[in-house]
Scaffold this motif. Structure first.
Motif, PDB file in Angstrom:
ATOM      1  N   LEU A  20       3.611   4.282 -12.555  1.00 56.83           N
ATOM      2  CA  LEU A  20       4.269   5.251 -11.674  1.00 56.83           C
ATOM      3  C   LEU A  20       3.350   5.884 -10.632  1.00 56.83           C
ATOM      4  O   LEU A  20       3.830   6.404  -9.631  1.00 56.83           O
ATOM      5  CB  LEU A  20       4.897   6.372 -12.517  1.00 56.83           C
ATOM      6  N   ARG A  21       2.064   5.877 -10.867  1.00 51.40           N
ATOM      7  CA  ARG A  21       1.121   6.543  -9.963  1.00 51.40           C
ATOM      8  C   ARG A  21      -0.042   5.613  -9.609  1.00 51.40           C
ATOM      9  O   ARG A  21      -1.205   5.999  -9.626  1.00 51.40           O
ATOM     10  CB  ARG A  21       0.575   7.826 -10.601  1.00 51.40           C
ATOM     11  N   LYS A 111      14.854   4.542  -6.572  1.00 50.25           N
ATOM     12  CA  LYS A 111      15.924   3.715  -5.995  1.00 50.25           C
ATOM     13  C   LYS A 111      15.968   2.332  -6.656  1.00 50.25           C
ATOM     14  O   LYS A 111      17.043   1.834  -6.996  1.00 50.25           O
ATOM     15  CB  LYS A 111      15.712   3.586  -4.488  1.00 50.25           C
ATOM     16  N   LYS A 112      14.806   1.727  -6.870  1.00 52.56           N
ATOM     17  CA  LYS A 112      14.775   0.368  -7.437  1.00 52.56           C
ATOM     18  C   LYS A 112      15.188   0.317  -8.908  1.00 52.56           C
ATOM     19  O   LYS A 112      15.479  -0.755  -9.426  1.00 52.56           O
ATOM     20  CB  LYS A 112      13.401  -0.268  -7.241  1.00 52.56           C
ATOM     21  N   ALA A 113      15.259   1.485  -9.585  1.00 52.44           N
ATOM     22  CA  ALA A 113      15.614   1.510 -11.002  1.00 52.44           C
ATOM     23  C   ALA A 113      17.075   1.891 -11.251  1.00 52.44           C
ATOM     24  O   ALA A 113      17.537   1.854 -12.387  1.00 52.44           O
ATOM     25  CB  ALA A 113      14.705   2.481 -11.750  1.00 52.44           C
ATOM     26  N   VAL A 114      17.815   2.227 -10.200  1.00 50.42           N
ATOM     27  CA  VAL A 114      19.199   2.699 -10.363  1.00 50.42           C
ATOM     28  C   VAL A 114      20.054   1.687 -11.126  1.00 50.42           C
ATOM     29  O   VAL A 114      20.779   2.040 -12.042  1.00 50.42           O
ATOM     30  CB  VAL A 114      19.822   3.052  -8.990  1.00 50.42           C
ATOM     31  N   GLU A 130      13.927  12.127  -1.071  1.00 55.11           N
ATOM     32  CA  GLU A 130      12.564  11.607  -1.093  1.00 55.11           C
ATOM     33  C   GLU A 130      11.655  12.498  -1.927  1.00 55.11           C
ATOM     34  O   GLU A 130      11.730  13.725  -1.831  1.00 55.11           O
ATOM     35  CB  GLU A 130      11.993  11.522   0.322  1.00 55.11           C
ATOM     36  N   ILE A 131      10.813  11.881  -2.721  1.00 57.66           N
ATOM     37  CA  ILE A 131       9.723  12.580  -3.385  1.00 57.66           C
ATOM     38  C   ILE A 131       8.455  12.106  -2.680  1.00 57.66           C
ATOM     39  O   ILE A 131       8.171  10.900  -2.650  1.00 57.66           O
ATOM     40  CB  ILE A 131       9.681  12.297  -4.898  1.00 57.66           C
ATOM     41  N   GLY A 135       8.630   8.081  -3.225  1.00 58.48           N
ATOM     42  CA  GLY A 135       9.714   7.273  -2.674  1.00 58.48           C
ATOM     43  C   GLY A 135      11.089   7.877  -2.850  1.00 58.48           C
ATOM     44  O   GLY A 135      11.251   9.025  -3.253  1.00 58.48           O
ATOM     45  N   THR A 136      12.103   7.046  -2.566  1.00 59.55           N
ATOM     46  CA  THR A 136      13.503   7.454  -2.621  1.00 59.55           C
ATOM     47  C   THR A 136      13.978   7.531  -4.074  1.00 59.55           C
ATOM     48  O   THR A 136      13.719   6.626  -4.870  1.00 59.55           O
ATOM     49  CB  THR A 136      14.386   6.459  -1.841  1.00 59.55           C
ATOM     50  N   HIS A 137      14.705   8.611  -4.375  1.00 57.41           N
ATOM     51  CA  HIS A 137      15.218   8.857  -5.723  1.00 57.41           C
ATOM     52  C   HIS A 137      16.671   9.307  -5.671  1.00 57.41           C
ATOM     53  O   HIS A 137      17.149   9.776  -4.643  1.00 57.41           O
ATOM     54  CB  HIS A 137      14.409   9.965  -6.416  1.00 57.41           C
TER      55      HIS A 137
END
Length: 146
Positions: A20-21, A111-114, A130-131, A135-137
């Motif tokens: 994640l980081r 976004k990629k995990a939705v 955005e975080i 990225g997009t959440h």
């Protein structure tokens, strides 16, 4: 053999950083509430720790539910992704929450995990956001008991 057991907050940091980081300091893997007695951390192991999930008692004002838990730091090492281990972590976590009437679990999903979470009956509420540096959440949720 795959096992899931409770781990410490510190145990989660290496997996959080690797998934994640990426490229960020380990300090970015310490989340507020990690060390609260109400927070639970679980790790999935084969011969080593390969995935983690953390659950926090945390209310989101988007929901009226009295009992709410937030998932944070859900991650499985890249070499072990696509094997159903994330699903096992989610299922294990849902079963180990202290169920009360109208319990809800929610989180900020990348976004990629939705699609992954939708297969587990989680739903999106609200718009994408955005975080910074992540990225997009979307906020996703599931009512665990009515």
């Amino acid at each position: 053999m795959i096992t899931i057991k409770e781990i410490t907050a510190t145990d989660t940091y290496v997996i959080r950083q690797a998934v994640l980081r990426i490229g960020k300091p380990i300090e970015t893997c310490l989340f507020p509430g990690d060390d609260l007695s109400t927070t639970k951390h679980f790790g999935i192991h084969n011969d080593k720790l390969i995935g983690v999930i953390s659950l926090y008692e945390n209310r989101n004002t988007m929901f009226a539910n009295e009992t709410q838990y937030q998932i944070r730091g859900m991650a499985v090492l890249e070499d072990y992704q696509g094997l159903g281990l994330g699903e096992k972590l989610i299922s294990h976590s849902e079963k180990h929450l202290p169920f009360e009437k109208n319990t809800l679990i929610w989180f900020n999903a990348r976004k990629k995990a939705v699609g992954f979470y939708e297969k587990l009956d989680y739903k999106i509420i609200g718009d994408a956001f955005e975080i910074e540096d992540v990225g997009t959440h979307y906020i996703m949720y599931k009512k665990l008991r009515n």
